[in-house]
Design a protein around this motif. Structure first.
Motif, PDB file in Angstrom:
ATOM      1  N   GLY A 155      68.245  -5.542  60.383  1.00 15.62           N
ATOM      2  CA  GLY A 155      69.100  -4.684  61.192  1.00 15.62           C
ATOM      3  C   GLY A 155      69.284  -5.167  62.617  1.00 15.62           C
ATOM      4  N   ARG A 156      68.906  -6.410  62.867  1.00 19.58           N
ATOM      5  CA  ARG A 156      69.057  -6.994  64.203  1.00 19.58           C
ATOM      6  C   ARG A 156      70.290  -7.892  64.261  1.00 19.58           C
ATOM      7  NH1 ARG A 156      63.554  -6.508  63.238  1.00 19.58           N
ATOM      8  NH2 ARG A 156      62.379  -5.567  64.955  1.00 19.58           N
ATOM      9  N   HIS A 157      70.703  -8.188  65.494  1.00 19.24           N
ATOM     10  CA  HIS A 157      71.878  -9.033  65.704  1.00 19.24           C
ATOM     11  C   HIS A 157      71.688 -10.412  65.085  1.00 19.24           C
ATOM     12  CE1 HIS A 157      75.430 -10.694  67.523  1.00 19.24           C
ATOM     13  NE2 HIS A 157      74.727 -11.588  68.196  1.00 19.24           N
ATOM     14  N   HIS A 158      70.500 -10.968  65.207  1.00 21.51           N
ATOM     15  CA  HIS A 158      70.214 -12.282  64.635  1.00 21.51           C
ATOM     16  C   HIS A 158      68.798 -12.301  64.087  1.00 21.51           C
ATOM     17  CE1 HIS A 158      67.844 -13.418  68.206  1.00 21.51           C
ATOM     18  NE2 HIS A 158      68.792 -12.816  68.909  1.00 21.51           N
ATOM     19  N   CYS A 159      68.481 -13.351  63.364  1.00 23.31           N
ATOM     20  CA  CYS A 159      67.189 -13.452  62.678  1.00 23.31           C
ATOM     21  C   CYS A 159      66.053 -13.986  63.543  1.00 23.31           C
ATOM     22  CB  CYS A 159      67.332 -14.334  61.439  1.00 23.31           C
ATOM     23  SG  CYS A 159      68.435 -13.639  60.197  1.00 23.31           S
ATOM     24  N   PHE A 160      66.361 -14.494  64.717  1.00 24.04           N
ATOM     25  CA  PHE A 160      65.334 -15.113  65.561  1.00 24.04           C
ATOM     26  C   PHE A 160      64.889 -14.114  66.628  1.00 24.04           C
ATOM     27  CE2 PHE A 160      67.797 -18.431  63.589  1.00 24.04           C
ATOM     28  CZ  PHE A 160      66.798 -19.217  63.045  1.00 24.04           C
ATOM     29  N   PHE A 161      64.233 -13.051  66.172  1.00 28.01           N
ATOM     30  CA  PHE A 161      63.859 -11.943  67.057  1.00 28.01           C
ATOM     31  C   PHE A 161      62.391 -11.946  67.463  1.00 28.01           C
ATOM     32  CE2 PHE A 161      63.602 -10.463  62.679  1.00 28.01           C
ATOM     33  CZ  PHE A 161      62.344  -9.881  62.626  1.00 28.01           C
ATOM     34  N   ARG A 162      61.644 -12.937  67.028  1.00 28.23           N
ATOM     35  CA  ARG A 162      60.234 -13.040  67.416  1.00 28.23           C
ATOM     36  C   ARG A 162      60.021 -14.274  68.279  1.00 28.23           C
ATOM     37  NH1 ARG A 162      57.850 -11.700  61.497  1.00 28.23           N
ATOM     38  NH2 ARG A 162      59.637 -12.986  60.987  1.00 28.23           N
ATOM     39  N   THR A 166      57.932  -9.232  69.084  1.00 26.84           N
ATOM     40  CA  THR A 166      59.313  -8.882  68.774  1.00 26.84           C
ATOM     41  C   THR A 166      60.045  -8.646  70.081  1.00 26.84           C
ATOM     42  OG1 THR A 166      58.682  -7.936  66.655  1.00 26.84           O
ATOM     43  CG2 THR A 166      60.782  -7.222  67.582  1.00 26.84           C
ATOM     44  N   VAL A 167      61.168  -9.356  70.270  1.00 26.05           N
ATOM     45  CA  VAL A 167      61.881  -9.286  71.542  1.00 26.05           C
ATOM     46  C   VAL A 167      63.336  -8.833  71.390  1.00 26.05           C
ATOM     47  CG1 VAL A 167      60.387 -10.973  72.677  1.00 26.05           C
ATOM     48  CG2 VAL A 167      62.426 -11.756  71.451  1.00 26.05           C
ATOM     49  N   GLU A 168      63.752  -8.511  70.187  1.00 23.10           N
ATOM     50  CA  GLU A 168      65.115  -8.032  69.950  1.00 23.10           C
ATOM     51  C   GLU A 168      65.054  -6.689  69.229  1.00 23.10           C
ATOM     52  OE1 GLU A 168      67.837  -9.606  71.014  1.00 23.10           O
ATOM     53  OE2 GLU A 168      66.754 -11.376  71.714  1.00 23.10           O
ATOM     54  N   PRO A 169      65.892  -5.741  69.624  1.00 28.12           N
ATOM     55  CA  PRO A 169      65.854  -4.409  69.013  1.00 28.12           C
ATOM     56  C   PRO A 169      66.529  -4.360  67.647  1.00 28.12           C
ATOM     57  CG  PRO A 169      67.648  -4.508  70.570  1.00 28.12           C
ATOM     58  CD  PRO A 169      66.906  -5.833  70.683  1.00 28.12           C
ATOM     59  N   VAL A 170      66.113  -3.395  66.851  1.00 30.97           N
ATOM     60  CA  VAL A 170      66.803  -3.073  65.610  1.00 30.97           C
ATOM     61  C   VAL A 170      68.051  -2.289  66.006  1.00 30.97           C
ATOM     62  CG1 VAL A 170      66.700  -1.723  63.479  1.00 30.97           C
ATOM     63  CG2 VAL A 170      64.711  -3.057  64.216  1.00 30.97           C
ATOM     64  N   LEU A 171      69.213  -2.753  65.569  1.00 26.13           N
ATOM     65  CA  LEU A 171      70.464  -2.081  65.898  1.00 26.13           C
ATOM     66  C   LEU A 171      70.807  -0.987  64.891  1.00 26.13           C
ATOM     67  CD1 LEU A 171      72.558  -5.215  66.917  1.00 26.13           C
ATOM     68  CD2 LEU A 171      71.250  -3.659  68.388  1.00 26.13           C
ATOM     69  N   LYS A 172      70.352  -1.198  63.657  1.00 25.84           N
ATOM     70  CA  LYS A 172      70.568  -0.217  62.598  1.00 25.84           C
ATOM     71  C   LYS A 172      69.431  -0.374  61.597  1.00 25.84           C
ATOM     72  CE  LYS A 172      74.202   1.613  59.658  1.00 25.84           C
ATOM     73  NZ  LYS A 172      75.606   1.431  59.216  1.00 25.84           N
ATOM     74  N   ALA A 173      68.809   0.715  61.235  1.00 27.24           N
ATOM     75  CA  ALA A 173      67.673   0.667  60.316  1.00 27.24           C
ATOM     76  C   ALA A 173      68.112   0.076  58.974  1.00 27.24           C
ATOM     77  CB  ALA A 173      67.110   2.064  60.102  1.00 27.24           C
ATOM     78  N   PRO A 174      67.305  -0.835  58.424  1.00 24.40           N
ATOM     79  CA  PRO A 174      67.660  -1.417  57.129  1.00 24.40           C
ATOM     80  C   PRO A 174      67.949  -0.381  56.043  1.00 24.40           C
ATOM     81  CG  PRO A 174      65.855  -2.631  58.100  1.00 24.40           C
ATOM     82  CD  PRO A 174      66.089  -1.417  58.973  1.00 24.40           C
ATOM     83  N   GLU A 175      67.211   0.747  56.069  1.00 21.00           N
ATOM     84  CA  GLU A 175      67.430   1.793  55.073  1.00 21.00           C
ATOM     85  C   GLU A 175      68.850   2.365  55.179  1.00 21.00           C
ATOM     86  OE1 GLU A 175      64.842   2.171  57.474  1.00 21.00           O
ATOM     87  OE2 GLU A 175      63.527   0.995  56.194  1.00 21.00           O
ATOM     88  N   ALA A 176      69.365   2.428  56.406  1.00 18.57           N
ATOM     89  CA  ALA A 176      70.723   2.932  56.614  1.00 18.57           C
ATOM     90  C   ALA A 176      71.780   1.918  56.182  1.00 18.57           C
ATOM     91  CB  ALA A 176      70.927   3.297  58.090  1.00 18.57           C
ATOM     92  N   ILE A 177      71.389   0.644  56.166  1.00 19.14           N
ATOM     93  CA  ILE A 177      72.314  -0.417  55.742  1.00 19.14           C
ATOM     94  C   ILE A 177      72.313  -0.557  54.227  1.00 19.14           C
ATOM     95  CG2 ILE A 177      72.794  -2.899  55.821  1.00 19.14           C
ATOM     96  CD1 ILE A 177      71.438  -2.894  58.626  1.00 19.14           C
ATOM     97  N   TYR A 178      71.123  -0.626  53.641  1.00 16.20           N
ATOM     98  CA  TYR A 178      70.979  -0.965  52.238  1.00 16.20           C
ATOM     99  C   TYR A 178      70.600   0.193  51.340  1.00 16.20           C
ATOM    100  CZ  TYR A 178      70.795  -5.583  54.352  1.00 16.20           C
ATOM    101  OH  TYR A 178      71.083  -6.689  55.091  1.00 16.20           O
ATOM    102  N   GLY A 179      70.237   1.332  51.920  1.00 16.17           N
ATOM    103  CA  GLY A 179      69.726   2.439  51.120  1.00 16.17           C
ATOM    104  C   GLY A 179      68.250   2.248  50.852  1.00 16.17           C
TER     105      GLY A 179
END
Length: 137
Positions: free
Chosen positions: A105-112, A123-136
């Motif tokens: 749910g982050r903008h990019h995959c390189f968040f650590r 972790t240095v990048e925020p979650v923009l949308k919870a994975p559960e809200a994206i994928y169920g």
């Protein structure tokens, strides 16, 4: 995206596919230049990407072609495809739908980032949308 190369497979043959028939692919955001993710392609994925103008990767975990955004809606529209000097790595310049490229749910995959005394990842990048809200569930 440009029209697909001619029917000749020469352009696909120019890629130095590894022993599994794959090549690593870096997806870079158009405009910002941000590296969004690293994935893999086989010949069929690269050919389908060119045909669609949207990123199609080879999912090693699923063992099949994976059209980026097929379940999340976060499609990558391909503006440019490059092959590196050794012919063994691809670079896609993409416009990322929804601003989310990572399955977390982050903008990019390189968040650590390697932190502190270089003994842990932070972790240095925020979650923009919870994975559960994206994928169920």
């Amino acid at each position: 995206m440009c029209a697909a190369p001619g029917d000749s497979a020469e352009w696909l043959d120019a890629v130095a596919w590894n022993s599994e028939g794959l090549a690593p692919v870096i997806a870079q955001e158009a405009g910002s230049g941000q590296v969004l993710m690293l994935a893999w392609m086989n010949r069929a994925a690269l050919q389908r990407t060119v045909e669609l103008g949207e990123a199609v990767y080879w999912s090693r975990s699923r063992g099949r072609l994976w059209h980026k955004g097929e379940s999340s809606g976060h499609v990558q529209h391909v503006e440019d495809i490059r092959l590196d000097c050794d012919g063994d790595t691809l670079l896609l310049t993409v416009r990322q739908d929804g601003g989310i490229a990572c399955h977390t749910g982050r903008h990019h995959c390189f968040f650590r980032r390697l932190a502190g005394e270089r003994d842990s990842w932070e972790t240095v990048e925020p979650v923009l949308k919870a994975p559960e809200a994206i994928y169920g569930e």
